[in-house]
Write a protein that holds these residues in place. Structure first.
Motif, PDB file in Angstrom:
ATOM      1  N   LEU A  54      47.960  -1.891 -39.428  1.00 48.01           N
ATOM      2  CA  LEU A  54      46.752  -2.533 -39.932  1.00 48.01           C
ATOM      3  C   LEU A  54      45.508  -1.938 -39.288  1.00 48.01           C
ATOM      4  O   LEU A  54      44.519  -1.624 -39.946  1.00 48.01           O
ATOM      5  CB  LEU A  54      46.843  -4.031 -39.616  1.00 48.01           C
ATOM      6  N   TYR A  55      45.578  -1.752 -37.980  1.00 50.69           N
ATOM      7  CA  TYR A  55      44.429  -1.272 -37.215  1.00 50.69           C
ATOM      8  C   TYR A  55      43.984   0.105 -37.689  1.00 50.69           C
ATOM      9  O   TYR A  55      42.797   0.371 -37.829  1.00 50.69           O
ATOM     10  CB  TYR A  55      44.794  -1.226 -35.731  1.00 50.69           C
ATOM     11  N   PHE A  56      44.947   0.978 -37.945  1.00 45.10           N
ATOM     12  CA  PHE A  56      44.560   2.339 -38.311  1.00 45.10           C
ATOM     13  C   PHE A  56      44.304   2.507 -39.805  1.00 45.10           C
ATOM     14  O   PHE A  56      43.730   3.502 -40.215  1.00 45.10           O
ATOM     15  CB  PHE A  56      45.596   3.349 -37.802  1.00 45.10           C
ATOM     16  N   ILE A  57      44.728   1.526 -40.602  1.00 44.21           N
ATOM     17  CA  ILE A  57      44.467   1.616 -42.037  1.00 44.21           C
ATOM     18  C   ILE A  57      43.003   1.297 -42.333  1.00 44.21           C
ATOM     19  O   ILE A  57      42.370   1.954 -43.142  1.00 44.21           O
ATOM     20  CB  ILE A  57      45.406   0.659 -42.833  1.00 44.21           C
ATOM     21  N   VAL A  58      42.447   0.295 -41.644  1.00 45.02           N
ATOM     22  CA  VAL A  58      41.090  -0.135 -41.987  1.00 45.02           C
ATOM     23  C   VAL A  58      40.050   0.855 -41.463  1.00 45.02           C
ATOM     24  O   VAL A  58      40.304   1.557 -40.484  1.00 45.02           O
ATOM     25  CB  VAL A  58      40.780  -1.551 -41.444  1.00 45.02           C
ATOM     26  N   PRO A  59      38.875   0.912 -42.111  1.00 44.63           N
ATOM     27  CA  PRO A  59      37.809   1.809 -41.648  1.00 44.63           C
ATOM     28  C   PRO A  59      37.317   1.401 -40.262  1.00 44.63           C
ATOM     29  O   PRO A  59      37.455   0.248 -39.867  1.00 44.63           O
ATOM     30  CB  PRO A  59      36.700   1.617 -42.682  1.00 44.63           C
ATOM     31  N   ASN A  90      37.243  -3.787 -35.012  1.00 47.98           N
ATOM     32  CA  ASN A  90      37.116  -4.884 -34.061  1.00 47.98           C
ATOM     33  C   ASN A  90      37.537  -6.209 -34.692  1.00 47.98           C
ATOM     34  O   ASN A  90      38.116  -7.061 -34.023  1.00 47.98           O
ATOM     35  CB  ASN A  90      35.686  -4.984 -33.535  1.00 47.98           C
ATOM     36  N   VAL A  91      37.217  -6.354 -35.977  1.00 52.23           N
ATOM     37  CA  VAL A  91      37.620  -7.582 -36.676  1.00 52.23           C
ATOM     38  C   VAL A  91      39.146  -7.655 -36.730  1.00 52.23           C
ATOM     39  O   VAL A  91      39.748  -8.696 -36.429  1.00 52.23           O
ATOM     40  CB  VAL A  91      37.027  -7.629 -38.110  1.00 52.23           C
ATOM     41  N   VAL A  92      39.768  -6.531 -37.088  1.00 53.13           N
ATOM     42  CA  VAL A  92      41.235  -6.490 -37.118  1.00 53.13           C
ATOM     43  C   VAL A  92      41.791  -6.814 -35.735  1.00 53.13           C
ATOM     44  O   VAL A  92      42.733  -7.597 -35.588  1.00 53.13           O
ATOM     45  CB  VAL A  92      41.739  -5.107 -37.580  1.00 53.13           C
TER      46      VAL A  92
END
Lengths: 446, 472
Positions: free
Chosen positions: B19-24, B29-31
């Motif tokens: 999840l962490y590396f998928i999001v921009p 930080n939100v993730v």
């Protein structure tokens, strides 16, 4: 990457710090710098590391979801955790967290393989034991036991003594015979510094207790131990039970105590019923590479003439070869024409092929011979492999007091019992007060 | 949830990292906040609200401290105090309330007996760590060591940051201030983090847990089987267990941090090679020592004051250090114990030790530390004294017997591994190898993967419990 001097100050010990060249952070920073410096050159190795580790994690995670759950672990002889129920209530009570943890561990892909890997790692580190099982010489795997509970031993022996007196008053001869644990008998295979670990001490305590409560008993530890010293395989290497040969030697002693004449070993025909018996201590030790034991059945010429009835309301032998169920007084009895339930030879727990495992009540008779005496055997599972020998001389009723609770004196009188044999292993005697129930119905003053 | 568990590695970590590396970048930080809350909430579904409360309080306090620190020092100060009082209040209530009340009730005043004990209020995991972290935020802003974080998600991510959430290291806000705004993500850093993480996991699972199992065996010694050899061996294993457990956990946190782009400070620096207690405490649980130095010792005047005040400051810091470890008298005693040695070293012992051969000062340190662990491990002082008796031949059955001798013999190699792993040697060898060339680095990668499999095997095995005598 440079850490300022203030970051690496010592903590307030009050002593002015000696000017140190290297600190935790400066060392870490230096190493990190090295790795970053080699970034380009070590890219291949870094990518390999990430592929291997994340690959392992994701493959296992996916397999965990995809592979079907197992219900039962034959290795561990227990029911495995199943998928937890997901609900808000379960979550907020904290139950779900624990259940997921159990579920994950129990259903982890290739569980047995990993257990073996751990056992191997412990072996390589020369730790001498794994999961509480000591690696002895010659493939002997022995459960490591704490010093047994003397109080429980006394409770059991006192009850046995009272029962023995009461039975003999009624004219029923009552013999007690006590069996050694594997460490009591096969200590020559244990590491020499460990020896038989307080074996003499607990057997001395047993001697003292019987000395004061008047229980007369037959010691089966010493004769078997001297056989073991001679190198005879009297106990399984991978299990805690004695072998059929060990049971035979014990039978000789028991028959002499009962006042009968034991048959010579040569009168029996040995059949190697299994060559791949992996017993309880093997399972616990996780040493997948350790060799299995054979299981031997000793047959006699009149082998076909016996009938065995096991009280079994769960009807677990339904469909087994040669087994029929009969109902009497609302109870189900599994009827076999043999002492052996060979279906178990195809399963993990092969020792259960003797008498089909543990049951509260088992009755064995010789067909068409009504003149035989009836021997009541109060026992644990060690008795099972002795039955094929004892049955040549007596009709047998076997009672496991852990599952069958009743006044045994009453039982003797109602079932025309001629003799009683209490056959117990030291482990059973010290583990729970299973024999206490023998005091039931003995009347006042006993 | 702890890192050394199957559910962390194969459920939580697998999902969070993806999840962490998928999001921009902007949403990371939100993730991080969300997955960290999930991490904490998984083990503490109710107490996660306390953490949210703590985040909001400190976010607001920090905001006002930042607003007034240039213009109205007094007002800014008031917000720092508010934050400290609330955080210490939460910590005090959950960690020390029962202890304080039950001790007050020893006094013969009737009204004290009426105070409820609240014995079923259990300690929220990691509260000692995160309350200290959040406090450091407002204080650092007040002191001008850090800037106000306006993004509540980023601030929340700092407080809840799952790698160091439940067992440290205690990350001060000023150390991650910049990293929260911008941090590097690259393969080299991720791989370095993975190596650190696996090394920490191996320390925890292969060394600490196994040493712990040995200690548990000896701890359970009773009058029927206690021996001198067993009691000493037990203490020794406990000393190794606590070090590898704690430093392994810190390494796992630091490694996870690196994977996420953070660079936390080191928490341990081979404490068992120390040649004095002063040195030991410079190498043991560094982040906690730093916290007490920065936020207690120096504000009290540190050593830039009269010798008497300086000694008072040391006493205060060590009483607090002891008490921070747990609400029980033995921890206070443990703090006092170290305080005494540190003062002695400050006054004369240090000079004496420096003149001694190295092995004497080393031995002195290890013996002091070992008995320190004895104080630390027994919350029940009575049981502790009985055990101490065993160590000196009181109430034992023999100096040694079969079980203890066998345990000693079969742990020779393991003890050697533990000793060597306590020194800088393995790490230095590792980096020598790493520098050597490509082939060596590939071998290291493979070795790390093997370690991971091995750790997994130990985790799986820990749930493996055959019913030996399920049916006789």
């Amino acid at each position: 990457m440079d850490y300022a001097e203030k970051d690496i100050q010592p903590i307030p010990t009050g002593v002015p710090a000696k000017k140190e060249k290297i600190t935790a952070d400066s060392e870490a920073a230096r190493y990190l710098q090295m790795q970053m410096h080699l970034k380009k050159e070590s890219r291949g190795a870094d990518v390999l590391l990430i592929l291997l580790t994340l690959g392992f994690i994701y493959v296992m995670a996916i397999l965990f979801w995809v592979l079907p759950d197992a219900d039962f672990s034959a290795q561990e002889n227990r029911v495995l955790a199943s998928a937890p129920e997901i609900s808000a209530e379960n979550f907020f009570s904290g139950g779900l967290t624990e259940q997921v943890s159990d579920y994950m561990a129990d259903q982890f892909p290739f569980r047995d393989f990993f257990v073996g890997v751990k056992a191997f790692s412990e072996t390589v580190q020369l730790k001498g034991q794994n999961n509480g099982v000591i690696f002895g010489s010659d493939g002997y795997l022995t459960a490591r036991a704490d010093y047994p509970n003397e109080t429980i031993l006394k409770t059991n022996l006192d009850a046995a003594a009272k029962f023995q007196r009461a039975a003999e008053k009624k004219g029923i001869s009552c013999t007690a015979a006590f069996v050694g644990r594997k460490q009591d008998v096969c200590d020559r295979y244990l590491p020499s510094v460990y020896g038989s670990y307080y074996s003499d001490r607990i057997w001395g305590v047993l001697e003292d207790i019987t000395g004061s409560n008047g229980l007369s008993y037959l010691n089966l530890r010493d004769p078997l131990r001297s056989r073991a010293v001679d190198g005879e395989a009297v106990y399984y290497k991978t299990d805690h039970h004695w072998t059929s040969l060990g049971a035979y030697y014990a039978y000789v002693q028991v028959m002499e105590a009962l006042g009968g004449a034991p048959l010579a070993l040569g009168a029996f025909t040995a059949e190697e019923a299994s060559r791949d018996f992996y017993g309880t201590t093997w399972s616990a030790a996780g040493v997948k590479w350790a060799p299995p034991d054979p299981i031997v059945y000793y047959h006699y010429e009149d082998d076909d003439a016996y009938t065995m009835a096991i009280q079994d309301n769960t009807m677990q032998f339904e469909g087994y070869a040669g087994c029929t169920y009969k109902e009497r007084d609302g109870k189900q009895y599994a009827i076999f024409d043999s002492f052996y339930v060979r279906e178990f030879l195809e399963k993990k727990d092969q020792y259960a092929s003797f008498l089909g495992g543990n049951f509260g009540y088992t009755h064995i008779i010789k067909n068409g011979d009504g003149d035989r005496q009836t021997l009541l055997v109060l026992k644990d599972s060690f008795a099972h492999s002795m039955v094929p020998f004892l049955a040549r001389h007596y009709d047998l009723i076997l009672i496991d007091l852990r599952y069958y609770k009743a006044s045994m004196l009453q039982f003797c009188l109602e079932n025309d019992i001629d003799q009683v044999l209490m056959l117990y292993n030291m482990e059973t005697l010290t583990e729970g007060d299973y024999l206490k129930v023998l005091q039931a119905g003995l009347g006042k003053g006993e | 949830m702890v890192f050394s568990s199957l559910e962390f590695l194969f459920l939580y970590f697998a999902a969070s990292i993806m999840l962490y590396f998928i999001v921009p970048l902007a949403f990371r930080n939100v993730v991080l906040l969300i997955v960290s809350l999930a991490f904490y909430g998984w083990g503490e579904p109710i107490y996660v609200t306390i953490m949210l409360f703590s985040i909001i309080v400190d976010y607001i306090c920090g905001y006002f401290v930042g607003k007034y620190r240039e213009t109205d020092k007094k007002k800014a100060r008031r917000f720092v105090i508010t934050s400290a009082v609330i955080n210490l209040g939460i910590l005090g209530f959950f960690k020390y309330y029962t202890f304080i009340v039950s001790n007050l009730q020893l006094l013969p005043f009737a009204f004290l007996q009426k105070i409820p004990l609240l014995a079923d209020v259990k300690l929220p995991i990691g509260i000692s760590f995160y309350t200290f972290q959040t406090m450091s935020y407002t204080i650092d802003i007040y002191r001008g060591d850090a800037k106000v974080q306006h993004n509540i998600a980023s601030f929340g991510a700092y407080v809840t940051l799952f790698p160091q959430l439940i067992a440290g290291p205690i990350v001060r806000y000023q150390d991650v201030d910049d990293q929260l705004r911008c941090r590097p993500h690259n393969i080299a850093l991720f791989a370095s983090g993975m190596r650190t993480f696996i090394c920490g996991m191996a320390k925890k699972i292969l060394l600490a847990n196994c040493a712990g199992a040995m200690w548990e065996g000896f701890q359970a010694l009773s009058a029927t089987d206690a021996t001198v050899v067993g009691a000493w061996l037990g203490m020794l294993f406990y000393a190794f267990q606590i070090y590898f457990d704690f430093s392994g956990y810190s390494d796992m946190a630091i490694g996870l941090g690196k994977m996420l782009g953070f660079q936390f400070k080191e928490n341990f620096f081979y404490p068992y090679v120390s040649k004095s207690i002063t040195e030991f405490w410079r190498r043991w649980h560094i982040s906690m020592g730093t916290w007490f130095r920065e936020y207690v010792y120096i504000p009290l005047g540190g050593n830039r004051c009269s010798k008497l005040i300086n000694l008072r400051n040391i006493v205060i810091v060590w009483l607090l250090t002891g008490f921070w470890h747990g609400a029980s008298w033995n921890y206070v005693l443990w703090g006092v114990y170290y305080c005494i040695f540190l003062m002695m070293e400050k006054l004369f012992l240090q000079k004496l030790l420096q003149r001694m051969p190295a092995f004497v000062s080393h031995l002195y340190t290890l013996v002091v530390v070992l008995f320190g662990w004895w104080l630390f491990v027994f919350e029940d002082l009575g049981a502790g004294i009985t055990y101490l008796g065993y160590m000196f031949g009181q109430g034992v059955v023999a100096f040694s017997e079969a079980g203890a001798a066998f345990d000693l013999l079969r742990s020779v190699l393991f003890l050697a591994i533990l000793c060597i792993a306590s020194t800088p040697l393995p790490k230095r060898l590792f980096y020598k190898l790493y520098e050597k060339g490509k082939g060596a680095r590939v071998a290291i990668s493979a070795g790390c993967a093997v370690m991971l499999v091995l750790c997994t095997a130990y985790l799986v095995d820990s749930s493996y419990n055959p019913f030996l005598y399920f049916r006789f």
